[in-house]
Write a protein that holds these residues in place. Sequence first.
Motif, PDB file in Angstrom:
ATOM      1  N   THR A  71      16.326  -1.227   9.597  1.00  0.00           N
ATOM      2  CA  THR A  71      15.344  -0.224  10.027  1.00  0.00           C
ATOM      3  C   THR A  71      14.152  -0.834  10.756  1.00  0.00           C
ATOM      4  OG1 THR A  71      14.307  -0.338   7.830  1.00  0.00           O
ATOM      5  CG2 THR A  71      15.941   1.392   8.196  1.00  0.00           C
ATOM      6  N   GLY A  72      14.136  -2.164  10.867  1.00  0.00           N
ATOM      7  CA  GLY A  72      13.051  -2.809  11.597  1.00  0.00           C
ATOM      8  C   GLY A  72      11.756  -2.912  10.818  1.00  0.00           C
ATOM      9  N   ILE A  73      11.830  -2.762   9.498  1.00  0.00           N
ATOM     10  CA  ILE A  73      10.640  -2.869   8.663  1.00  0.00           C
ATOM     11  C   ILE A  73      10.466  -4.320   8.250  1.00  0.00           C
ATOM     12  CG2 ILE A  73       9.569  -2.202   6.480  1.00  0.00           C
ATOM     13  CD1 ILE A  73      11.221   0.377   6.623  1.00  0.00           C
ATOM     14  N   GLU A  74       9.298  -4.878   8.551  1.00  0.00           N
ATOM     15  CA  GLU A  74       9.021  -6.257   8.179  1.00  0.00           C
ATOM     16  C   GLU A  74       7.805  -6.288   7.271  1.00  0.00           C
ATOM     17  OE1 GLU A  74       8.246 -10.648  10.217  1.00  0.00           O
ATOM     18  OE2 GLU A  74       8.452  -8.862  11.453  1.00  0.00           O
ATOM     19  N   GLY A  75       7.925  -7.027   6.164  1.00  0.00           N
ATOM     20  CA  GLY A  75       6.795  -7.088   5.241  1.00  0.00           C
ATOM     21  C   GLY A  75       6.577  -5.745   4.571  1.00  0.00           C
ATOM     22  N   ALA A  76       5.324  -5.345   4.465  1.00  0.00           N
ATOM     23  CA  ALA A  76       4.966  -4.080   3.838  1.00  0.00           C
ATOM     24  C   ALA A  76       4.778  -3.035   4.915  1.00  0.00           C
ATOM     25  CB  ALA A  76       3.679  -4.231   3.027  1.00  0.00           C
ATOM     26  N   ASN A 182      -0.072  -4.754  -5.280  1.00  0.00           N
ATOM     27  CA  ASN A 182      -1.425  -4.577  -4.765  1.00  0.00           C
ATOM     28  C   ASN A 182      -1.429  -4.385  -3.253  1.00  0.00           C
ATOM     29  OD1 ASN A 182      -3.735  -4.726  -6.711  1.00  0.00           O
ATOM     30  ND2 ASN A 182      -2.610  -6.520  -7.405  1.00  0.00           N
ATOM     31  N   TYR A 183      -0.588  -5.148  -2.563  1.00  0.00           N
ATOM     32  CA  TYR A 183      -0.609  -5.098  -1.101  1.00  0.00           C
ATOM     33  C   TYR A 183      -0.015  -3.802  -0.565  1.00  0.00           C
ATOM     34  CZ  TYR A 183      -0.760  -6.910   3.626  1.00  0.00           C
ATOM     35  OH  TYR A 183      -1.064  -7.080   4.958  1.00  0.00           O
ATOM     36  N   ILE A 184       1.152  -3.427  -1.062  1.00  0.00           N
ATOM     37  CA  ILE A 184       1.839  -2.233  -0.559  1.00  0.00           C
ATOM     38  C   ILE A 184       1.072  -0.965  -0.926  1.00  0.00           C
ATOM     39  CG2 ILE A 184       3.927  -0.832  -0.778  1.00  0.00           C
ATOM     40  CD1 ILE A 184       5.527  -3.441  -0.973  1.00  0.00           C
ATOM     41  N   VAL A 185       0.604  -0.902  -2.169  1.00  0.00           N
ATOM     42  CA  VAL A 185      -0.131   0.290  -2.596  1.00  0.00           C
ATOM     43  C   VAL A 185      -1.423   0.442  -1.790  1.00  0.00           C
ATOM     44  CG1 VAL A 185      -1.341   1.377  -4.519  1.00  0.00           C
ATOM     45  CG2 VAL A 185       0.880   0.312  -4.901  1.00  0.00           C
ATOM     46  N   ALA A 186      -2.065  -0.685  -1.468  1.00  0.00           N
ATOM     47  CA  ALA A 186      -3.321  -0.639  -0.703  1.00  0.00           C
ATOM     48  C   ALA A 186      -3.130  -0.026   0.676  1.00  0.00           C
ATOM     49  CB  ALA A 186      -3.908  -2.044  -0.575  1.00  0.00           C
ATOM     50  N   GLY A 198      -3.795   2.316  -7.843  1.00  0.00           N
ATOM     51  CA  GLY A 198      -4.680   1.529  -6.985  1.00  0.00           C
ATOM     52  C   GLY A 198      -4.074   0.213  -6.560  1.00  0.00           C
ATOM     53  N   GLY A 199      -4.594  -0.301  -5.452  1.00  0.00           N
ATOM     54  CA  GLY A 199      -4.137  -1.575  -4.928  1.00  0.00           C
ATOM     55  C   GLY A 199      -5.242  -2.248  -4.143  1.00  0.00           C
ATOM     56  N   SER A 200      -5.104  -3.545  -3.900  1.00  0.00           N
ATOM     57  CA  SER A 200      -6.125  -4.305  -3.189  1.00  0.00           C
ATOM     58  C   SER A 200      -5.471  -5.437  -2.414  1.00  0.00           C
ATOM     59  CB  SER A 200      -7.144  -4.873  -4.181  1.00  0.00           C
ATOM     60  OG  SER A 200      -7.910  -5.907  -3.594  1.00  0.00           O
ATOM     61  N   LYS A 201      -5.673  -5.465  -1.108  1.00  0.00           N
ATOM     62  CA  LYS A 201      -5.123  -6.554  -0.296  1.00  0.00           C
ATOM     63  C   LYS A 201      -5.749  -7.899  -0.678  1.00  0.00           C
ATOM     64  CE  LYS A 201      -3.805  -4.045   3.913  1.00  0.00           C
ATOM     65  NZ  LYS A 201      -3.968  -4.004   5.374  1.00  0.00           N
ATOM     66  N   LYS A 202      -7.039  -7.872  -0.975  1.00  0.00           N
ATOM     67  CA  LYS A 202      -7.731  -9.104  -1.350  1.00  0.00           C
ATOM     68  C   LYS A 202      -7.113  -9.704  -2.612  1.00  0.00           C
ATOM     69  CE  LYS A 202     -12.337 -10.946  -2.442  1.00  0.00           C
ATOM     70  NZ  LYS A 202     -13.783 -10.609  -2.594  1.00  0.00           N
ATOM     71  N   THR A 203      -6.885  -8.855  -3.613  1.00  0.00           N
ATOM     72  CA  THR A 203      -6.260  -9.316  -4.857  1.00  0.00           C
ATOM     73  C   THR A 203      -4.836  -9.782  -4.601  1.00  0.00           C
ATOM     74  OG1 THR A 203      -7.600  -7.798  -6.171  1.00  0.00           O
ATOM     75  CG2 THR A 203      -5.601  -8.640  -7.200  1.00  0.00           C
ATOM     76  N   ALA A 204      -4.129  -9.056  -3.749  1.00  0.00           N
ATOM     77  CA  ALA A 204      -2.748  -9.408  -3.426  1.00  0.00           C
ATOM     78  C   ALA A 204      -2.665 -10.811  -2.844  1.00  0.00           C
ATOM     79  CB  ALA A 204      -2.168  -8.395  -2.443  1.00  0.00           C
ATOM     80  N   LEU A 205      -3.476 -11.093  -1.860  1.00  0.00           N
ATOM     81  CA  LEU A 205      -3.464 -12.413  -1.212  1.00  0.00           C
ATOM     82  C   LEU A 205      -3.852 -13.513  -2.193  1.00  0.00           C
ATOM     83  CD1 LEU A 205      -4.932 -11.347   2.211  1.00  0.00           C
ATOM     84  CD2 LEU A 205      -2.742 -12.513   1.881  1.00  0.00           C
ATOM     85  N   ASP A 231       4.654 -13.169   5.004  1.00  0.00           N
ATOM     86  CA  ASP A 231       4.713 -11.755   5.406  1.00  0.00           C
ATOM     87  C   ASP A 231       3.317 -11.127   5.415  1.00  0.00           C
ATOM     88  OD1 ASP A 231       7.404 -11.589   5.879  1.00  0.00           O
ATOM     89  OD2 ASP A 231       7.917 -10.871   3.878  1.00  0.00           O
ATOM     90  N   MET A 232       2.547 -11.420   4.382  1.00  0.00           N
ATOM     91  CA  MET A 232       1.204 -10.845   4.300  1.00  0.00           C
ATOM     92  C   MET A 232       0.290 -11.395   5.397  1.00  0.00           C
ATOM     93  SD  MET A 232       0.450 -10.626   0.193  1.00  0.00           S
ATOM     94  CE  MET A 232       1.633  -9.834  -0.906  1.00  0.00           C
ATOM     95  N   LEU A 233       0.391 -12.682   5.673  1.00  0.00           N
ATOM     96  CA  LEU A 233      -0.430 -13.286   6.733  1.00  0.00           C
ATOM     97  C   LEU A 233      -0.123 -12.645   8.083  1.00  0.00           C
ATOM     98  CD1 LEU A 233      -0.248 -17.074   5.750  1.00  0.00           C
ATOM     99  CD2 LEU A 233      -2.250 -15.565   5.580  1.00  0.00           C
ATOM    100  N   LYS A 234       1.155 -12.383   8.338  1.00  0.00           N
ATOM    101  CA  LYS A 234       1.513 -11.732   9.604  1.00  0.00           C
ATOM    102  C   LYS A 234       0.967 -10.309   9.651  1.00  0.00           C
ATOM    103  CE  LYS A 234       5.976 -12.676   9.381  1.00  0.00           C
ATOM    104  NZ  LYS A 234       7.400 -12.716   9.767  1.00  0.00           N
TER     105      LYS A 234
END
Length: 270
Positions: A71-76, A182-186, A198-205, A231-234
């Motif tokens: 489906t062409g989905i990469e990462g989140a 944390n990353y996907i929910v954010a 809840g989610g947080s990208k900062k916490t995820a990283l 994946d998250m860095l991209k």
Amino acid sequence: MNLVVALLITFTFANQTTYEEKIKGAKECFYEDRYAEAERLVMEARTIDPTDPESYELRTTIILFRLKHITGIEGAREEGNVKETKKTLTACALCPGLVKQFENDAAEGTRLARQVLVNRPDDERATFLLAKIALNKLWLNLQILDKLEGWREYKEARKFLAKVLARNPNHVRALTASGWINYIVAQRNLLVRAVLGGGSKKTALKQVRQAASCGRCAFFDRIEARFSLLDMLKQEKSFAEAVVLAKELSVRFPENASLIDLIGQKTVPP
């Protein structure tokens, strides 16, 4: 020790070694983007030990990434391309079968993990695998099928991950899985974020960086964390750091297409 007992122990040990080798081989293929071969090795491992929930967790992960690749989905996946994803799925002849295989493995893996916990309620491995299978199911529904299902299992998964991390704050796979939560929910809308706790990208990283930098941990546990960090860095457009990490990973996984593409870019995107 009589001869029969000695032979039985030797046979059991040999089988377990072969099982683990098949699982490691499947993971090797998975990180080289050779999904069909990875699935084949998982199924070979399962013929040796059909009662271990890890093979079911691993196969659901492989199928999930196959569907994301199709489906062409990469990462989140961010919201906004739902119609395009559904169009791709509708045109995909393989996808209904893959989804069915995923559902069967998720159900059986969950049953086996729960069975372990009946006898050993504090089994860390079974607790994590139960949580991870539930999360794979949620990501399938949320990211690919666009279904708001599996909330009860998801809440249970968060509880189990919290239980594992409370006992072992450096559990690499639990840190990585929690980071993805944390990353996907954010990235979801306010209502979904509220429903999912809840989610947080900062916490995820932070969590995934901790997992990726582990020193004394299982090789593929660290690799899972490092690919997750990539994946998250991209996603965060931290391309300079992503390219450095991709080059490091490509030494071990030279056939991985996404690594080749990222490293081969003549200019780093802004």
